[in-house]
Design a protein around this motif. Structure first.
Motif, mmCIF file in Angstrom:
data_model
loop_
_atom_site.group_PDB
_atom_site.id
_atom_site.type_symbol
_atom_site.label_atom_id
_atom_site.label_comp_id
_atom_site.label_asym_id
_atom_site.label_seq_id
_atom_site.Cartn_x
_atom_site.Cartn_y
_atom_site.Cartn_z
ATOM 1 N N THR A 1 -0.953 12.593 1.745
ATOM 2 C CA THR A 1 -0.631 12.958 0.369
ATOM 3 C C THR A 1 -1.869 13.595 -0.252
ATOM 4 O OG1 THR A 1 -1.417 10.978 -0.799
ATOM 5 C CG2 THR A 1 0.721 10.802 0.320
ATOM 6 N N PRO A 2 -1.800 14.036 -1.503
ATOM 7 C CA PRO A 2 -3.013 14.544 -2.153
ATOM 8 C C PRO A 2 -4.124 13.504 -2.286
ATOM 9 C CG PRO A 2 -1.074 15.327 -3.313
ATOM 10 C CD PRO A 2 -0.595 14.305 -2.320
ATOM 11 N N LEU A 3 -3.816 12.231 -2.006
ATOM 12 C CA LEU A 3 -4.814 11.158 -2.083
ATOM 13 C C LEU A 3 -5.494 10.913 -0.742
ATOM 14 C CD1 LEU A 3 -2.722 8.621 -4.205
ATOM 15 C CD2 LEU A 3 -4.345 10.334 -5.026
ATOM 16 N N THR A 4 -5.111 11.624 0.295
ATOM 17 C CA THR A 4 -5.685 11.429 1.628
ATOM 18 C C THR A 4 -7.033 12.130 1.742
ATOM 19 O OG1 THR A 4 -3.465 11.336 2.594
ATOM 20 C CG2 THR A 4 -5.305 11.765 4.099
ATOM 21 N N PRO A 5 -8.070 11.446 2.249
ATOM 22 C CA PRO A 5 -9.365 12.111 2.461
ATOM 23 C C PRO A 5 -9.210 13.292 3.428
ATOM 24 C CG PRO A 5 -9.600 9.724 2.649
ATOM 25 C CD PRO A 5 -8.120 10.017 2.603
ATOM 26 N N PRO A 6 -9.645 14.484 3.054
ATOM 27 C CA PRO A 6 -9.548 15.631 3.965
ATOM 28 C C PRO A 6 -10.199 15.374 5.317
ATOM 29 C CG PRO A 6 -10.079 16.381 1.750
ATOM 30 C CD PRO A 6 -10.169 14.883 1.726
ATOM 31 N N ALA A 7 -11.282 14.561 5.327
ATOM 32 C CA ALA A 7 -11.955 14.283 6.590
ATOM 33 C C ALA A 7 -11.052 13.516 7.553
ATOM 34 C CB ALA A 7 -13.241 13.497 6.339
ATOM 35 N N LEU A 8 -10.153 12.693 7.013
ATOM 36 C CA LEU A 8 -9.226 11.962 7.877
ATOM 37 C C LEU A 8 -8.194 12.917 8.481
ATOM 38 C CD1 LEU A 8 -8.173 9.357 9.085
ATOM 39 C CD2 LEU A 8 -6.950 8.905 6.933
ATOM 40 N N VAL A 9 -7.759 13.892 7.712
ATOM 41 C CA VAL A 9 -6.850 14.906 8.246
ATOM 42 C C VAL A 9 -7.538 15.689 9.359
ATOM 43 C CG1 VAL A 9 -5.488 16.963 7.704
ATOM 44 C CG2 VAL A 9 -5.612 15.067 6.066
ATOM 45 N N ASP A 10 -8.818 16.020 9.150
ATOM 46 C CA ASP A 10 -9.566 16.716 10.195
ATOM 47 C C ASP A 10 -9.655 15.876 11.467
ATOM 48 O OD1 ASP A 10 -9.968 18.881 8.558
ATOM 49 O OD2 ASP A 10 -11.996 18.322 7.973
ATOM 50 N N SER B 1 -11.823 10.004 -1.716
ATOM 51 C CA SER B 1 -13.253 9.821 -1.436
ATOM 52 C C SER B 1 -13.530 8.690 -0.449
ATOM 53 C CB SER B 1 -14.015 9.545 -2.735
ATOM 54 O OG SER B 1 -13.623 8.303 -3.307
ATOM 55 N N ASP B 2 -12.492 7.975 -0.017
ATOM 56 C CA ASP B 2 -12.685 6.825 0.879
ATOM 57 C C ASP B 2 -12.614 7.297 2.335
ATOM 58 O OD1 ASP B 2 -12.851 4.386 2.090
ATOM 59 O OD2 ASP B 2 -10.926 3.623 1.362
ATOM 60 N N HIS B 3 -13.733 7.824 2.820
ATOM 61 C CA HIS B 3 -13.742 8.371 4.186
ATOM 62 C C HIS B 3 -14.904 7.854 5.017
ATOM 63 C CE1 HIS B 3 -16.892 10.999 2.644
ATOM 64 N NE2 HIS B 3 -16.060 11.392 1.687
ATOM 65 N N GLY B 4 -15.432 6.689 4.682
ATOM 66 C CA GLY B 4 -16.519 6.118 5.471
ATOM 67 C C GLY B 4 -16.023 5.500 6.766
ATOM 68 N N ASP C 1 -7.388 -1.639 4.132
ATOM 69 C CA ASP C 1 -8.738 -1.422 4.640
ATOM 70 C C ASP C 1 -9.381 -0.487 3.623
ATOM 71 O OD1 ASP C 1 -11.083 -0.686 5.847
ATOM 72 O OD2 ASP C 1 -10.195 -0.135 7.761
ATOM 73 N N GLY C 2 -10.116 -1.065 2.664
ATOM 74 C CA GLY C 2 -10.568 -0.279 1.539
ATOM 75 C C GLY C 2 -9.342 0.175 0.758
ATOM 76 N N SER C 3 -9.213 1.483 0.542
ATOM 77 C CA SER C 3 -8.039 2.014 -0.158
ATOM 78 C C SER C 3 -6.968 2.492 0.811
ATOM 79 C CB SER C 3 -8.453 3.164 -1.076
ATOM 80 O OG SER C 3 -8.936 4.248 -0.311
ATOM 81 N N TRP C 4 -7.164 2.262 2.095
ATOM 82 C CA TRP C 4 -6.147 2.630 3.073
ATOM 83 C C TRP C 4 -5.095 1.529 3.129
ATOM 84 C CZ3 TRP C 4 -8.751 4.729 8.164
ATOM 85 C CH2 TRP C 4 -9.644 5.773 7.833
ATOM 86 N N GLN C 5 -3.851 1.894 2.941
ATOM 87 C CA GLN C 5 -2.762 0.934 3.008
ATOM 88 C C GLN C 5 -2.050 1.058 4.347
ATOM 89 O OE1 GLN C 5 1.389 0.809 0.851
ATOM 90 N NE2 GLN C 5 -0.119 -0.037 -0.569
ATOM 91 N N LEU C 6 -1.963 -0.058 5.045
ATOM 92 C CA LEU C 6 -1.246 -0.113 6.321
ATOM 93 C C LEU C 6 0.099 -0.772 6.072
ATOM 94 C CD1 LEU C 6 -4.361 -0.012 7.089
ATOM 95 C CD2 LEU C 6 -3.653 -0.964 9.283
ATOM 96 N N ARG C 7 1.159 0.023 6.163
ATOM 97 C CA ARG C 7 2.515 -0.443 5.882
ATOM 98 C C ARG C 7 3.267 -0.614 7.202
ATOM 99 N NH1 ARG C 7 4.723 0.336 1.010
ATOM 100 N NH2 ARG C 7 6.643 1.324 1.769
ATOM 101 N N LEU C 8 3.786 -1.797 7.435
ATOM 102 C CA LEU C 8 4.488 -2.088 8.684
ATOM 103 C C LEU C 8 5.737 -2.909 8.406
ATOM 104 C CD1 LEU C 8 1.394 -2.816 10.897
ATOM 105 C CD2 LEU C 8 3.237 -1.266 11.569
#
Length: 263
Positions: A88-97, A60-63, A35-42
């Motif tokens: 990881t360091p590649l995670t958008p900070p807004a997603l962590v929030d 930067s992918d936090h839309g 989903d964009g640069s989000w990888q869903l691993r299952l």
């Protein structure tokens, strides 16, 4: 307040991306969607967190966070799994929030380390050659880790799906059975050390040093120039061992889960 996993210089992010990419190839999920640069691993057959998590790959992918996050939750639910976020360091900070605001908790901090194989001192000969017998290797891993044998098909499937050259190392004796195991994946100039395990009765006998040394030697002979591995941040004994091979920290990652998810 927006908070990142750690302060990583922007110049280091390409290395983080490369190590993440080789890590994905070294431990492949049966289903990978983006989903964009989000990888869903299952992976329906084996419950490893690395195989079953959401991994963002661009800070930067936090839309549209809420919509995309809920979509990811539904996808994981379709596999009968609860969503886990790998930060990881590649995670958008807004997603962590977002997950923090939802009451999620962080767990299992891991250190990713690398070493220069050309600079390190390794034996000129290999006392242990890699096996190609996946079944034998999986049996040894399960015995040393104390895992339920019911996961054997799933773990065997994961290992069999690894595309880069793979060395399955096992030290065993007729009397004691499996003593130590490790898996080494050689991906061009990078080599990953995975699943190091030693029998409790063989601790402090340098068996971990012995098997890791054999794996690194094998990788270097095949042309690898840098080795990498991931180790629990609280596993001080293992980190001290790896430091003897010249491994040094590059970055860390953590997992996040809802409070209702069992460990």
């Amino acid at each position: 307040m927006t908070t990142g996993i750690q302060d990583i210089p922007t110049s280091n992010l390409p290395l983080v991306r490369r190590l993440e990419a080789v890590g994905f190839r070294a431990w492949p999920s049966s289903s990978v969607q983006y989903d964009g640069s989000w990888q869903l691993r299952l992976n329906g057959g084996y419950p490893s967190k690395r195989l079953n998590c959401l991994v963002p790959l661009d800070p930067s992918d936090h839309g549209a966070l809420d919509v995309r996050f809920e979509k990811a939750e539904r996808k994981f639910a379709s596999y009968g799994r609860s969503l886990i976020l790998r930060e990881t360091p590649l995670t958008p900070p807004a997603l962590v929030d977002l997950v923090r605001d939802r009451g999620w908790s962080r767990f299992d901090s891991t250190v990713v380390m690398t070493t220069d194989l050309q600079a390190g001192e390794l034996p000129d000969t290999m006392d242990h050659l890699p096996s190609h017998d996946v079944g034998r290797f999986v049996d040894a891993v399960l015995a040393l880790d104390g895992e339920d044998v019911s996961v054997k098909p799933g773990l065997a499937e994961v290992i069999s799906a690894i595309q880069p050259p793979t060395g399955l190392f096992v030290i065993e004796s007729p009397e004691a059975g499996p003593i130590a195991t490790t898996l080494c994946v050689q991906d061009n100039d990078l080599a990953g050390i995975l699943t190091v395990a030693v029998a409790s009765a063989a601790r402090r006998q340098h068996r971990a040093t012995e098997i890791v040394s054999a794996a690194l030697r094998w990788a270097r002979v095949r042309g690898a120039r840098t080795a990498w591995l991931a180790v629990g941040a609280d596993n001080h004994a293992a980190r001290a061992l790896y430091a003897k091979f010249g491994f040094a920290e590059v970055y860390r990652y953590h997992y996040w889960r809802a409070e209702t998810v069992d460990g």
